[in-house]
Motif scaffolding. Structure first.
Motif, PDB file in Angstrom:
ATOM      1  N   SER A  27       0.845  -1.208   0.000  1.00  0.00           N
ATOM      2  CA  SER A  27       0.000   0.000   0.000  1.00  0.00           C
ATOM      3  C   SER A  27       0.869   1.243   0.000  1.00  0.00           C
ATOM      4  O   SER A  27       0.553   2.244  -0.645  1.00  0.00           O
ATOM      5  CB  SER A  27      -0.918   0.030   1.209  1.00  0.00           C
ATOM      6  N   VAL A  28       1.978   1.170   0.719  1.00  0.00           N
ATOM      7  CA  VAL A  28       2.894   2.315   0.772  1.00  0.00           C
ATOM      8  C   VAL A  28       3.495   2.555  -0.627  1.00  0.00           C
ATOM      9  O   VAL A  28       3.610   3.685  -1.097  1.00  0.00           O
ATOM     10  CB  VAL A  28       4.007   2.079   1.825  1.00  0.00           C
ATOM     11  N   LEU A  29       3.827   1.450  -1.311  1.00  0.00           N
ATOM     12  CA  LEU A  29       4.375   1.589  -2.673  1.00  0.00           C
ATOM     13  C   LEU A  29       3.349   2.229  -3.603  1.00  0.00           C
ATOM     14  O   LEU A  29       3.658   3.096  -4.409  1.00  0.00           O
ATOM     15  CB  LEU A  29       4.784   0.215  -3.229  1.00  0.00           C
ATOM     16  N   GLY A  45       3.189   5.875  -2.960  1.00  0.00           N
ATOM     17  CA  GLY A  45       4.354   6.559  -3.551  1.00  0.00           C
ATOM     18  C   GLY A  45       4.129   6.776  -5.042  1.00  0.00           C
ATOM     19  O   GLY A  45       4.379   7.862  -5.586  1.00  0.00           O
ATOM     20  N   ALA A  46       3.611   5.729  -5.703  1.00  0.00           N
ATOM     21  CA  ALA A  46       3.349   5.840  -7.146  1.00  0.00           C
ATOM     22  C   ALA A  46       2.287   6.909  -7.381  1.00  0.00           C
ATOM     23  O   ALA A  46       2.402   7.735  -8.299  1.00  0.00           O
ATOM     24  CB  ALA A  46       2.891   4.495  -7.698  1.00  0.00           C
ATOM     25  N   ARG A  47       1.261   6.900  -6.553  1.00  0.00           N
ATOM     26  CA  ARG A  47       0.184   7.899  -6.708  1.00  0.00           C
ATOM     27  C   ARG A  47       0.748   9.319  -6.670  1.00  0.00           C
ATOM     28  O   ARG A  47       0.398  10.165  -7.487  1.00  0.00           O
ATOM     29  CB  ARG A  47      -0.850   7.712  -5.586  1.00  0.00           C
ATOM     30  N   ARG A  48       1.665   9.542  -5.740  1.00  0.00           N
ATOM     31  CA  ARG A  48       2.236  10.903  -5.618  1.00  0.00           C
ATOM     32  C   ARG A  48       2.954  11.308  -6.904  1.00  0.00           C
ATOM     33  O   ARG A  48       2.836  12.436  -7.360  1.00  0.00           O
ATOM     34  CB  ARG A  48       3.230  10.947  -4.454  1.00  0.00           C
ATOM     35  N   ILE A  49       3.681  10.338  -7.478  1.00  0.00           N
ATOM     36  CA  ILE A  49       4.426  10.642  -8.712  1.00  0.00           C
ATOM     37  C   ILE A  49       3.449  10.951  -9.847  1.00  0.00           C
ATOM     38  O   ILE A  49       3.615  11.909 -10.605  1.00  0.00           O
ATOM     39  CB  ILE A  49       5.349   9.455  -9.084  1.00  0.00           C
ATOM     40  N   GLY A  50       2.393  10.147  -9.941  1.00  0.00           N
ATOM     41  CA  GLY A  50       1.386  10.367 -10.990  1.00  0.00           C
ATOM     42  C   GLY A  50       0.702  11.713 -10.797  1.00  0.00           C
ATOM     43  O   GLY A  50       0.472  12.451 -11.770  1.00  0.00           O
ATOM     44  N   GLU A  51       0.391  12.041  -9.552  1.00  0.00           N
ATOM     45  CA  GLU A  51      -0.293  13.319  -9.286  1.00  0.00           C
ATOM     46  C   GLU A  51       0.599  14.499  -9.682  1.00  0.00           C
ATOM     47  O   GLU A  51       0.117  15.506 -10.204  1.00  0.00           O
ATOM     48  CB  GLU A  51      -0.691  13.403  -7.812  1.00  0.00           C
ATOM     49  N   LYS A  52       1.893  14.322  -9.437  1.00  0.00           N
ATOM     50  CA  LYS A  52       2.814  15.405  -9.800  1.00  0.00           C
ATOM     51  C   LYS A  52       2.804  15.651 -11.315  1.00  0.00           C
ATOM     52  O   LYS A  52       2.800  16.794 -11.771  1.00  0.00           O
ATOM     53  CB  LYS A  52       4.241  15.033  -9.357  1.00  0.00           C
ATOM     54  N   ALA A  53       2.774  14.548 -12.068  1.00  0.00           N
ATOM     55  CA  ALA A  53       2.738  14.686 -13.540  1.00  0.00           C
ATOM     56  C   ALA A  53       1.437  15.364 -13.979  1.00  0.00           C
ATOM     57  O   ALA A  53       1.437  16.181 -14.902  1.00  0.00           O
ATOM     58  CB  ALA A  53       2.873  13.307 -14.196  1.00  0.00           C
ATOM     59  N   LEU A  54       0.344  15.024 -13.297  1.00  0.00           N
ATOM     60  CA  LEU A  54      -0.945  15.656 -13.637  1.00  0.00           C
ATOM     61  C   LEU A  54      -0.911  17.142 -13.285  1.00  0.00           C
ATOM     62  O   LEU A  54      -1.371  17.986 -14.065  1.00  0.00           O
ATOM     63  CB  LEU A  54      -2.088  14.951 -12.887  1.00  0.00           C
ATOM     64  N   GLN A  55      -0.335  17.442 -12.137  1.00  0.00           N
ATOM     65  CA  GLN A  55      -0.253  18.863 -11.734  1.00  0.00           C
ATOM     66  C   GLN A  55       0.668  19.660 -12.654  1.00  0.00           C
ATOM     67  O   GLN A  55       0.476  20.851 -12.856  1.00  0.00           O
ATOM     68  CB  GLN A  55       0.250  18.964 -10.285  1.00  0.00           C
ATOM     69  N   VAL A  71      -1.967   6.343  -9.889  1.00  0.00           N
ATOM     70  CA  VAL A  71      -1.125   5.224  -9.416  1.00  0.00           C
ATOM     71  C   VAL A  71      -0.450   4.557 -10.623  1.00  0.00           C
ATOM     72  O   VAL A  71       0.768   4.326 -10.641  1.00  0.00           O
ATOM     73  CB  VAL A  71      -1.966   4.192  -8.626  1.00  0.00           C
ATOM     74  N   PHE A  72      -1.250   4.300 -11.635  1.00  0.00           N
ATOM     75  CA  PHE A  72      -0.735   3.668 -12.860  1.00  0.00           C
ATOM     76  C   PHE A  72       0.307   4.583 -13.522  1.00  0.00           C
ATOM     77  O   PHE A  72       1.405   4.142 -13.888  1.00  0.00           O
ATOM     78  CB  PHE A  72      -1.933   3.419 -13.779  1.00  0.00           C
ATOM     79  N   LEU A  73      -0.046   5.856 -13.639  1.00  0.00           N
ATOM     80  CA  LEU A  73       0.901   6.817 -14.222  1.00  0.00           C
ATOM     81  C   LEU A  73       2.196   6.837 -13.422  1.00  0.00           C
ATOM     82  O   LEU A  73       3.300   6.852 -13.972  1.00  0.00           O
ATOM     83  CB  LEU A  73       0.292   8.222 -14.217  1.00  0.00           C
ATOM     84  N   GLY A  74       2.040   6.819 -12.102  1.00  0.00           N
ATOM     85  CA  GLY A  74       3.204   6.913 -11.220  1.00  0.00           C
ATOM     86  C   GLY A  74       4.146   5.726 -11.378  1.00  0.00           C
ATOM     87  O   GLY A  74       5.366   5.894 -11.505  1.00  0.00           O
ATOM     88  N   TYR A  75       3.591   4.500 -11.404  1.00  0.00           N
ATOM     89  CA  TYR A  75       4.452   3.322 -11.587  1.00  0.00           C
ATOM     90  C   TYR A  75       5.156   3.389 -12.952  1.00  0.00           C
ATOM     91  O   TYR A  75       6.329   3.031 -13.080  1.00  0.00           O
ATOM     92  CB  TYR A  75       3.630   2.035 -11.501  1.00  0.00           C
TER      93      TYR A  75
END
Ligand code: UTP
Length: 466
Positions: free
Chosen positions: A77-79, A82-92, A250-254
């Motif tokens: 879940s932690v992983l 982490g992926a979600r944060r990366i994906g959100e950054k790309a969206l932002q 999450v998918f974007l982030g991974y």
């Protein structure tokens, strides 16, 4: 002109000029124009190779794809987080585009409007396109950046699609952020390998498959438009999946974290016989093997714990890098054509259009998932099909508007229950009425939970909207 006509006759397709003497100048011009764009030699090669199929890989040659599974532990879940944060950054950062392929002919559904114009939602009967548009609006608001929407159509539904959006004021989207383009068309051949006329001045063609999107993105200027906007990642989905988790961070982030070029979402196959393509590794390359290409031995192969060895069912949701799509366009014929026997409309000897029921020829289509094996790196991520996959393919029965509505109601009922608002159900657990939650009210369970008042009482039918 004479040279072109002679070349077509020499290639064995002289019959396309059968009605030449009856055509006016415009008709002659349009037939010649169409022929000049057809690569007859390439078509003949495809026809000759129609029965040649690379031998299916043996059980030893294929291995299951490495799949990021549903999180089952705290650590996983932690992983995911982490992926979600990366994906959100790309969206932002405005690096993500939404891309829907909507050029198919929807023959199984048999409606006379584009599939996306079909009314679908359980309470308000909103059309499929509106569900996508509302998700894009909600995501843009959440991330503070507008997400451009690229819509691939085909000759047969391009105009009605644009008109449908216009008529509905683009469902609230800014038209400057919608980019329509047509995919390529491909002539069909009859069983003897001949082009087919469907009008005296026209050769029958059909859309060249969702894989045609790779080339239409470039040819139409959509890729250039993306680069101008600073888009790096294309979130690809099919128009008929009404539960699409659009631009899933999450998918974007991974995908971004792994430095992948193209990624795919999968769901666990229901059983060995479910007719979906399976994502595996063949000679180190991520590959989709079609259901019919798996041997029984492969189809039923089990892991030591009894689960299916090849269970990663492809659900046609991808992230593709803009750079990767550009690279695929550098060479000709990067994706193979798949050949299917179909019923092809044609002219009778009296020049009347015949729409046969029986298969009488061959259509050629490219599949987008064939690009996976050309990517240097891929990510394959499993999701829960009940949350993200509700395809509308048939008018009735399996994968129909009704099953899609049922899946929507089931998911929204689960969200409400989990948010502490019990939903009236019968003894078998079926929800006793329709529920619809607009993405503009809540895009996901977390948002619903945060918005739902304490001790919220569910009365059916229920619509939660903006
Ligand atoms: P399907 O293969 O299910 O085709 O397409 P379809 O046109 O929707 O339905 P049938 O097979 O004629 O009954 C899956 C997705 O790929 C798109 C479709 O619009 C749908 O979103 N697609 C398919 C294209 O954009 N172009 C194509 O040439 C084929």
């Amino acid at each position: 002109m004479q040279r072109l006509i002679q070349a077509v006759i020499n290639a064995g397709h002289g019959h396309v000029f059968q009605w030449w003497h009856t055509l006016d100048d415009a008709g002659k011009q349009s037939l010649l124009q169409q022929i000049s764009l057809i690569d007859i030699a390439y078509l003949s090669d495809l026809y000759r190779s129609r029965r040649e199929k690379a031998p299916a890989p043996s059980l030893q040659e294929i291995t299951p794809a490495a799949v990021i599974g549903l999180p089952k532990s705290e650590e996983e879940s932690v992983l995911h987080l982490g992926a979600r944060r990366i994906g959100e950054k790309a969206l932002q950062a405005g690096e993500v585009a939404a891309f829907v392929v909507a050029g198919g002919q929807a023959t199984r559904l048999g409606v006379d409007v584009p599939k996306g114009a079909m009314e679908i939602t359980p309470v308000k009967r909103k059309p499929i396109f509106q569900t996508h548009a509302e998700k894009i609006l909600a995501l843009s608001k959440r991330h503070g950046r507008s997400i451009p929407f690229y819509i691939m159509t085909s000759e047969s539904n391009d105009r009605p699609t644009r008109e449908f959006f216009e008529k509905n004021r683009n469902f609230g989207l800014d038209p400057a952020n919608i980019f329509y383009f047509c995919q390529g068309m491909m002539p069909a051949l009859d069983f003897e390998g001949k082009l087919v006329l469907d009008a005296k001045d026209h050769i029958f063609t059909s859309p060249n498959g969702h894989g045609g999107s790779i080339f239409a993105l470039q040819r139409s200027g959509a890729l250039d438009d993306m680069k101008r906007r600073g888009i790096k990642y294309i979130f690809y989905f099919q128009v008929d999946n009404v539960l699409i988790n659009l631009a899933d961070p999450v998918f974007l982030g991974y995908h971004i974290e792994a430095g992948a070029e193209m990624s795919a979402k999968v769901t666990a196959k229901r059983d060995a016989e479910e007719k979906v393509g399976v994502i595996c590794q063949v000679n180190g390359k991520t590959t989709v093997i079609e259901y019919s290409d798996l041997s029984d031995e492969q189809r039923y192969a089990k892991n030591p714990d009894g689960s299916l060895r090849f269970s990663a069912g492809s659900i046609a949701i991808h992230v593709l890098n803009v750079d990767f799509v550009e690279r695929l366009n550098l060479k000709e014929n990067t994706l193979p054509f798949h050949i299917a026997e179909k019923a092809i409309p044609h002219l009778s000897s009296e020049g009347k259009l015949v729409k046969p029921r029986k298969k009488n020829g061959l259509k050629f289509e490219m599949f987008v998932f064939d690009a996976l094996s050309l990517a240097e790196k891929t990510v394959v991520m499993e999701v829960d099909r009940n949350e993200e996959f509700a395809p509308v393919k048939n008018a009735e029965g399996e994968d129909s508007p009704q099953t899609a509505r049922d899946l929507m109601v089931r998911l929204y009922a689960k969200w409400l229950n989990d948010a502490g608002a019990p939903v009236p159900r019968d003894k078998q657990g079926n929800v006793l009425g329709a529920i619809e939650i607009s993405p503009l009210f809540a895009l996901d369970f977390e948002e619903l939970r945060s918005k739902l008042p304490l001790s919220y009482e569910v009365r059916l039918p229920l619509y939660l909207g903006p």
